[in-house]
Design an enzyme around this catalytic site. Structure first.
Site, short mmCIF file in Angstrom:
data_model
loop_
_atom_site.label_atom_id
_atom_site.label_comp_id
_atom_site.label_asym_id
_atom_site.label_seq_id
_atom_site.Cartn_x
_atom_site.Cartn_y
_atom_site.Cartn_z
CG ASP A 29 37.58 36.09 32.58
OD1 ASP A 29 36.66 36.48 33.31
OD2 ASP A 29 38.65 36.73 32.46
CG HIS B 5 39.42 40.09 33.90
ND1 HIS B 5 38.69 38.93 34.02
CD2 HIS B 5 39.38 40.66 35.13
CE1 HIS B 5 38.24 38.81 35.25
NE2 HIS B 5 38.64 39.85 35.95
#
Ligand code: NAD
Ligand code: LMR
Length: 327
Positions: free
Chosen positions: A159, A187
């Site tokens: 990410d 996540h």
């Protein structure tokens, strides 16, 4: 000094491992002079496929690889391991959320937590990639009472890398110029890729890209939904970039963080300075001195940022409820 790490990788016949194992063997994580022993775990029905990967690893004749162990026994895979990279588990398909995997993947981490607890080296460190990675790590950690809390990491580096790439692209620079991006929370689609402190070539990203609307909308949703976009485009979830992020995570843990910067991973939240629930694997901006990793303190979050960080905390609390019987 030579360390000769024993590196356990689960899900060895899968797509992420197909990139990860070869790059570890090449010295890309522990160093070009550091021998490694690969200890690869698969489920019994995938052992034949793993045999094939093993042949290819042998055929790569990588000088650093001292030995390769392939097994369907977690006690063997984690024996004396210095690192465990937990990749094994189902990936999501089109139309699924990562947390839809919790029922299938959560239980895997009970036995693997126990096997790590009972077999790994005293300096074991664990990075979980398999989704939902924050909650899977919480399950494993709960079943490994002898492993200190600061050894557990769940991967949000993909990410972070995605966020840096989006900012770099918008600013017309390379991602190497983008620093101080932090991933907060899960996540998942509730993660908060925090941009207020981000720098582009040392200048505030929000000045270089003078477009708050873009940060709060396009940027945010692109990063949050990137995994889904890749599944839609490729028909399979991200693999090479996920392996790449796992290597970045380990390198960041074992290397002193550049002055003023940070990196992100989910860590055990007990004692965190931001008032996040104390029993979660939650992603924060982190720094390493090359050995010990700590949460960066004193970061100033706007009300907007706090509301995003809290939303991801709430989702992690729900996921924890869903795995309560595994903890
Ligand atoms: P894959 O299906 O190609 O490979 C997974 C492998 O794990 C399979 O070979 C399977 O047999 C094996 N496996 C299943 N249960 C196991 C167990 N109990 N022990 C050992 N091995 C086991 O999947 P992939 O694309 O390599 O993805 C693996 C996981 O990583 C998925 O859960 C995926 O969602 C996740 N992922 C996470 C991130 C992240 O950023 N955190 C990024 C990409 C993928
Ligand atoms: C990703 O972010 O690419 C992975 O977590 C795979 C997924 O399911 O999105």
């Amino acid at each position: 000094t030579l360390f000769r790490s024993r590196v356990a990788v689960t899900g060895g016949a899968g797509q992420i491992a197909y990139s990860l194992l070869f790059r570890i063997g090449n010295g890309e994580v522990f160093g070009a002079d550091q021998p490694v022993i690969l200890q690869v775990l698969e489920i019994t029905p995938a052992m034949q496929a793993l045999e094939g990967v093993l042949m290819e690893l042998q055929d790569s004749a990588q000088p650093l690889v001292q030995d390769i162990i392939a097994t369907d026994d977690a006690n063997v895979a984690f024996k004396d391991a210095n690192w465990a990279i937990l990749v094994g588990g189902k990936p999501r398909g089109p139309g699924m959320l990562r947390k839809d995997l919790i029922a299938a993947n959560g239980p895997i981490f009970v036995g693997q937590g126990e096997a790590i607890n009972n077999n790994a080296a005293d300096d074991i460190r664990i990075v979980t990639v398999a989704n939902p990675c924050n909650s899977n790590t919480l399950v494993a950690k709960s079943n490994a009472p002898d492993v200190p809390a600061d050894r557990w990491f769940a991967m949000t580096r993909l990410d972070e890398n995605r966020a840096k790439a989006q900012i770099a692209n918008k600013a017309g620079v390379t991602s190497a110029e983008v620093t101080n991006v932090g991933i907060w929370g899960n996540h998942s689609a509730t993660q908060f890729p925090w941009f207020d402190a981000a720098l582009v070539g040392g200048k505030p990203a929000t000045e270089v890209i003078d477009d708050r609307e873009w940060f709060e909308n396009d940027f945010l949703s692109t990063v949050q939904q990137r995994g889904k976009a890749i599944i839609e485009a490729r028909g399979k979830s991200s693999a090479a970039s996920a392996a790449n992020a796992a290597l970045d995570t380990i390198r960041s843990i074992i290397t002193p963080t550049p002055e003023g910067d940070w990196f992100s991973a989910a860590v055990y939240s007990a004692g965190n300075p931001y008032g996040i629930d104390e029993n979660l694997m939650y992603s924060f901006p982190l720094r390493s001195d090359g050995n010990t990793v700590s949460i960066v303190e004193g970061l100033e979050l706007s009300d907007y940022a706090v509301s995003k960080a809290k939303a991801s905390e709430a989702e992690l609390q729900e996921e924890r409820e869903a795995v309560a019987d595994l903890l």
